[in-house]
Design an enzyme around this catalytic site. Structure first.
Site, short mmCIF file in Angstrom:
data_model
loop_
_atom_site.label_atom_id
_atom_site.label_comp_id
_atom_site.label_asym_id
_atom_site.label_seq_id
_atom_site.Cartn_x
_atom_site.Cartn_y
_atom_site.Cartn_z
N GLY A 1 -19.13 4.95 -42.73
CA GLY A 1 -20.28 4.21 -41.97
C GLY A 1 -20.85 5.33 -41.12
O GLY A 1 -21.81 5.63 -40.82
N ARG A 2 -19.51 5.90 -40.24
CA ARG A 2 -20.03 6.92 -39.06
C ARG A 2 -20.81 7.93 -39.67
O ARG A 2 -21.72 8.53 -39.20
CB ARG A 2 -18.74 7.19 -38.47
CG ARG A 2 -18.27 5.88 -37.37
CD ARG A 2 -16.88 6.29 -36.96
NE ARG A 2 -15.81 5.97 -38.14
CZ ARG A 2 -14.73 5.98 -37.95
NH1 ARG A 2 -14.11 6.65 -36.84
NH2 ARG A 2 -13.82 5.73 -38.93
N HIS B 1 -19.75 5.73 -50.79
CA HIS B 1 -18.24 5.81 -50.19
C HIS B 1 -17.41 6.89 -50.49
O HIS B 1 -16.34 6.66 -50.87
CB HIS B 1 -17.73 4.36 -50.45
CG HIS B 1 -17.44 3.37 -49.16
ND1 HIS B 1 -18.49 2.92 -48.67
CD2 HIS B 1 -16.14 3.42 -48.69
CE1 HIS B 1 -17.83 2.39 -47.31
NE2 HIS B 1 -16.44 2.50 -47.29
N1 LIG Z 1 -22.39 -3.92 -48.67
C1 LIG Z 1 -22.18 -2.76 -48.47
N2 LIG Z 1 -22.93 -1.57 -49.14
C2 LIG Z 1 -22.89 -0.44 -48.80
N3 LIG Z 1 -22.18 -0.03 -47.68
C3 LIG Z 1 -21.45 -0.91 -46.96
C4 LIG Z 1 -21.53 -2.41 -47.06
N4 LIG Z 1 -20.99 -3.11 -46.20
C5 LIG Z 1 -20.47 -2.30 -45.45
N5 LIG Z 1 -20.66 -0.90 -45.92
C6 LIG Z 1 -20.31 0.33 -44.92
O1 LIG Z 1 -19.21 0.56 -45.11
C7 LIG Z 1 -18.73 1.14 -43.90
C8 LIG Z 1 -17.34 0.89 -43.77
O2 LIG Z 1 -16.69 1.81 -44.37
P1 LIG Z 1 -15.52 3.06 -43.47
O3 LIG Z 1 -14.56 2.25 -42.98
O4 LIG Z 1 -15.43 3.91 -44.66
O5 LIG Z 1 -16.52 3.54 -42.68
P2 LIG Z 1 -16.20 3.81 -40.85
O6 LIG Z 1 -17.04 4.81 -40.28
O7 LIG Z 1 -14.84 4.13 -40.68
O8 LIG Z 1 -16.50 2.29 -40.41
P3 LIG Z 1 -17.40 1.94 -39.03
O9 LIG Z 1 -18.65 1.92 -39.39
O10 LIG Z 1 -17.10 0.43 -38.76
O11 LIG Z 1 -17.21 2.77 -37.98
C9 LIG Z 1 -19.60 0.19 -42.68
O12 LIG Z 1 -19.80 0.91 -41.58
C10 LIG Z 1 -20.90 0.26 -43.63
O13 LIG Z 1 -21.87 1.70 -43.44
MG LIG Z 2 -13.32 2.73 -41.18
#
Ligand SMILES: Nc1ncnc2c1ncn2[C@@H]1O[C@H](COP(=O)(O)OP(=O)(O)OP(=O)(O)O)[C@@H](O)[C@H]1O
Ligand SMILES: [Mg+2]
Length: 215
Positions: free
Chosen positions: A144-145, A137
């Site tokens: 995620g994106r 992260h």
């Molecule tokens: N248990 C987990 N372990 C690792 N990663 C996870 C877990 N659960 C969720 N995630 C990841 O965390 C992401 C969310 O983090 P973040 O908000 O930074 O991404 P985003 O791109 O803004 O969100 P989204 O994917 O909803 O568009 C999820 O999309 C997923 O990829």
């Molecule tokens: Mg997000």
């Protein structure tokens, strides 16, 4: 420096444009045959956020955060650069091995078994990259994106097509569980299965025989 819009609708619009930009970037980059590294992952993130929230675009987070509805606690922010460096080395090794598979897919006299193995190898490498990004992260938002686009870059670079992993409301749980299964047990199968489903959709159902056997 572009200020982050105050208004939620405008922010969403800008992020949507950013995702389109980032998708165009990976399509070009897949063809360019330039090295794929964690630097490329930062570049994908920059493409998504430079217009929407430039403060965070392509830069590692400077704070700790939690993932909504997940029991995975991302590492302390001070550990991010080191973890990304290690992941970068691992990625380079993995890609070195996939390079060998690439020729098999392109080979005109195709040997079915090695082609299936090569495709599986590409998909598993993409799944690994997807997970390592979400696990560390590294960014303030958009992990995620970025992870999904980076996985598509691997698929496209090694001769497949980019897919859309289903993350919308009714599939969110399955996606989260698939990532948690890797966090907790190092089991990539559920995520790999989702990726195969995405590929089957893109190939009009053709590569069914590559689909891993259901347990
Ligand atoms: N248990 C987990 N372990 C690792 N990663 C996870 C877990 N659960 C969720 N995630 C990841 O965390 C992401 C969310 O983090 P973040 O908000 O930074 O991404 P985003 O791109 O803004 O969100 P989204 O994917 O909803 O568009 C999820 O999309 C997923 O990829
Ligand atoms: Mg997000």
């Amino acid at each position: 420096m572009v200020q982050r819009p105050k208004n939620e609708a405008e922010l969403q619009e800008r992020e949507a444009i950013g995702v389109i930009r980032a998708s165009r970037f990976i399509r070009r980059y897949a063809k360019a045959h330039t090295k794929i590294s964690m630097g490329t992952v930062c570049r994908i993130h920059r493409e998504i956020f430079s217009f929407a929230w430039s403060d965070i675009a392509g830069t590692y987070r400077g704070e700790n955060l939690e993932i909504t509805d997940s029991h995975h606690h991302p590492p302390h922010y001070t550990e991010v650069p080191g973890l990304m460096e290690n992941a970068d080395e691992e990625l380079a090794e993995k890609l070195e091995a996939v390079h060998m598979a690439e020729g098999t897919i392109r080979d005109e006299v195709i040997d079915e078994e090695s082609a299936v193995g090569a495709i599986d190898h590409v998909i598993k490498t993409a799944a690994w990259l997807h997970h390592v990004i979400t696990y560390i992260h590294p960014f303030r938002d958009g992990n995620g994106r970025t992870a999904r686009l980076a996985a598509n870059l691997i698929l496209e670079r090694f001769g497949l097509v980019g897919i859309s992993i289903k993350v919308e409301q009714q599939n969110k749980n399955r996606y989260r569980k698939a990532l948690a299964q890797i966090d907790d047990h190092g089991d990539y199968e559920p995520l790999v299965e989702m990726m195969y489903e995405g590929l089957i959709e893109r190939y009009e159902g053709v590569p069914m025989k590559f689909y891993p056997a259901k347990k």
